[in-house]
Motif scaffolding. Sequence first.
Motif, PDB file in Angstrom:
ATOM      1  N   LEU A  91       1.210  -0.963   0.246  1.00  0.00           N
ATOM      2  CA  LEU A  91      -0.275  -0.429   0.267  1.00  0.00           C
ATOM      3  C   LEU A  91       0.139   1.469   0.094  1.00  0.00           C
ATOM      4  CD1 LEU A  91      -3.138  -1.419   2.371  1.00  0.00           C
ATOM      5  CD2 LEU A  91      -3.058  -0.319   0.152  1.00  0.00           C
ATOM      6  N   GLN A  92       2.112   1.083   0.748  1.00  0.00           N
ATOM      7  CA  GLN A  92       2.486   2.593   0.590  1.00  0.00           C
ATOM      8  C   GLN A  92       3.208   2.927  -0.665  1.00  0.00           C
ATOM      9  OE1 GLN A  92       5.008   1.132   4.185  1.00  0.00           O
ATOM     10  NE2 GLN A  92       4.411   2.511   5.652  1.00  0.00           N
ATOM     11  N   SER A  93       4.011   1.545  -1.560  1.00  0.00           N
ATOM     12  CA  SER A  93       4.280   2.102  -3.201  1.00  0.00           C
ATOM     13  C   SER A  93       3.277   1.883  -3.684  1.00  0.00           C
ATOM     14  CB  SER A  93       5.195   0.622  -3.162  1.00  0.00           C
ATOM     15  OG  SER A  93       4.050  -0.698  -2.813  1.00  0.00           O
ATOM     16  N   ASN A  94       2.074   1.771  -3.604  1.00  0.00           N
ATOM     17  CA  ASN A  94       0.851   2.082  -4.784  1.00  0.00           C
ATOM     18  C   ASN A  94       0.056   2.905  -3.808  1.00  0.00           C
ATOM     19  OD1 ASN A  94       1.264  -0.448  -6.663  1.00  0.00           O
ATOM     20  ND2 ASN A  94       1.294  -0.975  -5.064  1.00  0.00           N
ATOM     21  N   PRO A  95       0.364   4.277  -3.616  1.00  0.00           N
ATOM     22  CA  PRO A  95      -0.627   5.485  -3.370  1.00  0.00           C
ATOM     23  C   PRO A  95      -2.153   5.445  -3.557  1.00  0.00           C
ATOM     24  CG  PRO A  95       1.592   6.394  -4.200  1.00  0.00           C
ATOM     25  CD  PRO A  95       1.487   4.681  -4.592  1.00  0.00           C
TER      26      PRO A  95
END
Length: 170
Positions: A91-95
């Motif tokens: 999730l952090q790498s796919n905002p």
Amino acid sequence: MLNTFRLCSVLFLALGLAACNTAPNSNRTTHSYAFGRPAAHTAAGVAPVVVSSQPSQKGPANVAHIVYFDFDSYTVRPEDRGIIDSHARWLQSNPGRSLTLQGNTDARGGTEYNLALGQKRAEAVRKNLEILGVNANRVEAVSYGKERLVEQGSSEAAHQRNRRVEFEYR
């Protein structure tokens, strides 16, 4: 202030986990497993369901999209924390992506009780994602209670498969 809160949350979680592991005599019951005993690194419950590919980018590839729970519990088991960590990193790498956590229970108990328990399970996973840095606005926690059973039956194996939170990416 927010960093202090996160640090306190992480320390509280770590102390809680440490306290859970120090009990010399556990009163835990023996579990039956629907698909054989979990891998050696898991202590209890059903082995994680691992998806081999996610062609439409519906979350991290090669990571389980289900977290299981013990009977009448909404505490995330230590062996499932790695699954949640993988989803947090994804999730952090796919905002631009968001997530719905779908809480479920087994068929035992009343409708209202199971809806509340399913919500608590989804909220527990959501809280773990928040502690790992995921913005709360990107995660929705919902409960289906005992309305979406994946396995009918009254065996412990059937009940265990139904006590879960599913990750559904949007």
